[in-house]
Design a protein around this motif. Structure first.
Motif, PDB file in Angstrom:
ATOM      1  N   VAL A  66       0.843  -1.196   0.000  1.00  0.00           N
ATOM      2  CA  VAL A  66       0.000   0.000   0.000  1.00  0.00           C
ATOM      3  C   VAL A  66       0.883   1.254   0.000  1.00  0.00           C
ATOM      4  CG1 VAL A  66      -1.688   1.347   1.324  1.00  0.00           C
ATOM      5  CG2 VAL A  66      -1.980  -1.129   1.100  1.00  0.00           C
ATOM      6  N   GLN A  67       1.943   1.236   0.794  1.00  0.00           N
ATOM      7  CA  GLN A  67       2.865   2.375   0.819  1.00  0.00           C
ATOM      8  C   GLN A  67       3.459   2.615  -0.561  1.00  0.00           C
ATOM      9  OE1 GLN A  67       5.493   0.956   3.899  1.00  0.00           O
ATOM     10  NE2 GLN A  67       4.521   2.239   5.454  1.00  0.00           N
ATOM     11  N   ALA A  73       3.164   5.848  -2.986  1.00  0.00           N
ATOM     12  CA  ALA A  73       4.356   6.511  -3.513  1.00  0.00           C
ATOM     13  C   ALA A  73       4.315   6.596  -5.035  1.00  0.00           C
ATOM     14  CB  ALA A  73       5.610   5.774  -3.049  1.00  0.00           C
ATOM     15  N   GLU A  74       3.752   5.570  -5.660  1.00  0.00           N
ATOM     16  CA  GLU A  74       3.660   5.535  -7.123  1.00  0.00           C
ATOM     17  C   GLU A  74       2.400   6.218  -7.645  1.00  0.00           C
ATOM     18  OE1 GLU A  74       4.015   1.374  -8.027  1.00  0.00           O
ATOM     19  OE2 GLU A  74       6.164   1.352  -7.588  1.00  0.00           O
ATOM     20  N   ARG A  75       1.637   6.813  -6.742  1.00  0.00           N
ATOM     21  CA  ARG A  75       0.427   7.568  -7.095  1.00  0.00           C
ATOM     22  C   ARG A  75      -0.566   6.718  -7.898  1.00  0.00           C
ATOM     23  NH1 ARG A  75       1.175  13.144  -6.133  1.00  0.00           N
ATOM     24  NH2 ARG A  75      -0.467  13.594  -7.634  1.00  0.00           N
ATOM     25  N   LYS A  76      -0.782   5.512  -7.402  1.00  0.00           N
ATOM     26  CA  LYS A  76      -1.751   4.616  -8.047  1.00  0.00           C
ATOM     27  C   LYS A  76      -3.174   5.137  -7.848  1.00  0.00           C
ATOM     28  CE  LYS A  76       1.245   1.492  -9.322  1.00  0.00           C
ATOM     29  NZ  LYS A  76       1.498   1.094 -10.684  1.00  0.00           N
ATOM     30  N   TYR A  77      -4.089   4.557  -8.584  1.00  0.00           N
ATOM     31  CA  TYR A  77      -5.496   4.945  -8.555  1.00  0.00           C
ATOM     32  C   TYR A  77      -6.070   4.769  -7.145  1.00  0.00           C
ATOM     33  CZ  TYR A  77     -10.387   5.090 -10.128  1.00  0.00           C
ATOM     34  OH  TYR A  77     -11.711   5.405 -10.308  1.00  0.00           O
ATOM     35  N   CYS A  78      -6.785   5.790  -6.674  1.00  0.00           N
ATOM     36  CA  CYS A  78      -7.311   5.816  -5.302  1.00  0.00           C
ATOM     37  C   CYS A  78      -8.124   4.571  -4.948  1.00  0.00           C
ATOM     38  CB  CYS A  78      -8.182   7.049  -5.093  1.00  0.00           C
ATOM     39  SG  CYS A  78      -7.333   8.607  -5.346  1.00  0.00           S
ATOM     40  N   VAL A  79      -8.986   4.145  -5.851  1.00  0.00           N
ATOM     41  CA  VAL A  79      -9.849   2.991  -5.563  1.00  0.00           C
ATOM     42  C   VAL A  79      -9.004   1.728  -5.388  1.00  0.00           C
ATOM     43  CG1 VAL A  79     -11.716   1.543  -6.456  1.00  0.00           C
ATOM     44  CG2 VAL A  79     -11.855   4.032  -6.679  1.00  0.00           C
ATOM     45  N   ASP A  80      -7.944   1.591  -6.162  1.00  0.00           N
ATOM     46  CA  ASP A  80      -7.057   0.437  -6.013  1.00  0.00           C
ATOM     47  C   ASP A  80      -6.387   0.452  -4.632  1.00  0.00           C
ATOM     48  OD1 ASP A  80      -7.737  -0.384  -8.559  1.00  0.00           O
ATOM     49  OD2 ASP A  80      -5.962   0.528  -9.490  1.00  0.00           O
ATOM     50  N   ILE A  81      -5.960   1.630  -4.201  1.00  0.00           N
ATOM     51  CA  ILE A  81      -5.344   1.763  -2.868  1.00  0.00           C
ATOM     52  C   ILE A  81      -6.368   1.417  -1.797  1.00  0.00           C
ATOM     53  CG2 ILE A  81      -4.326   3.377  -1.210  1.00  0.00           C
ATOM     54  CD1 ILE A  81      -3.200   4.925  -3.681  1.00  0.00           C
ATOM     55  N   LEU A  82      -7.568   1.949  -1.931  1.00  0.00           N
ATOM     56  CA  LEU A  82      -8.614   1.672  -0.950  1.00  0.00           C
ATOM     57  C   LEU A  82      -8.961   0.187  -0.885  1.00  0.00           C
ATOM     58  CD1 LEU A  82     -10.910   4.734  -1.634  1.00  0.00           C
ATOM     59  CD2 LEU A  82      -9.547   4.314   0.419  1.00  0.00           C
ATOM     60  N   ASN A  83      -8.974  -0.484  -2.023  1.00  0.00           N
ATOM     61  CA  ASN A  83      -9.221  -1.932  -2.035  1.00  0.00           C
ATOM     62  C   ASN A  83      -8.148  -2.679  -1.255  1.00  0.00           C
ATOM     63  OD1 ASN A  83     -11.605  -1.879  -3.503  1.00  0.00           O
ATOM     64  ND2 ASN A  83     -10.556  -2.021  -5.480  1.00  0.00           N
ATOM     65  N   GLN A  84      -6.907  -2.269  -1.426  1.00  0.00           N
ATOM     66  CA  GLN A  84      -5.818  -2.917  -0.694  1.00  0.00           C
ATOM     67  C   GLN A  84      -5.901  -2.617   0.798  1.00  0.00           C
ATOM     68  OE1 GLN A  84      -3.634  -5.280  -1.752  1.00  0.00           O
ATOM     69  NE2 GLN A  84      -5.028  -5.185  -3.486  1.00  0.00           N
ATOM     70  N   VAL A  85      -6.268  -1.397   1.150  1.00  0.00           N
ATOM     71  CA  VAL A  85      -6.435  -1.045   2.563  1.00  0.00           C
ATOM     72  C   VAL A  85      -7.538  -1.908   3.177  1.00  0.00           C
ATOM     73  CG1 VAL A  85      -7.189   0.789   4.149  1.00  0.00           C
ATOM     74  CG2 VAL A  85      -5.496   1.288   2.359  1.00  0.00           C
ATOM     75  N   GLN A  86      -8.635  -2.101   2.460  1.00  0.00           N
ATOM     76  CA  GLN A  86      -9.720  -2.948   2.963  1.00  0.00           C
ATOM     77  C   GLN A  86      -9.247  -4.392   3.142  1.00  0.00           C
ATOM     78  OE1 GLN A  86     -12.866  -2.287   4.191  1.00  0.00           O
ATOM     79  NE2 GLN A  86     -11.923  -0.265   4.179  1.00  0.00           N
ATOM     80  N   ALA A  87      -8.397  -4.861   2.244  1.00  0.00           N
ATOM     81  CA  ALA A  87      -7.850  -6.215   2.372  1.00  0.00           C
ATOM     82  C   ALA A  87      -7.013  -6.333   3.644  1.00  0.00           C
ATOM     83  CB  ALA A  87      -7.030  -6.574   1.148  1.00  0.00           C
TER      84      ALA A  87
END
Length: 67
Positions: A24-25, A29-43
């Protein structure tokens, strides 16, 4: 005095979660798509909740039962 239950098998899960958090970090850092980050945070949250459930279950089976 009652021994505390063994939670060592949760260390494997926690190490996996640690890797997920690093991922997630990196995504941030790579400025990935917000929804993708949120999905990983939920995981990560789900994985932590499973660890919490297992530890609580053992606590209830051992510590509370013997108290």
């Amino acid at each position: 005095m009652e021994k505390h239950p063994d939670h060592s098998e949760e260390v494997v899960s926690l190490k996996r979660i640690e890797g997920q958090i690093r991922g997630v970090q990196k995504m941030i850092a790579e400025r990935k798509y917000c929804v993708d980050i949120l999905n990983q945070v939920q995981a990560v949250i789900g994985a932590l909740a499973r660890v919490e459930d297992k530890i609580l279950e053992r606590h209830l089976e051992h510590c509370v039962k013997s108290a």
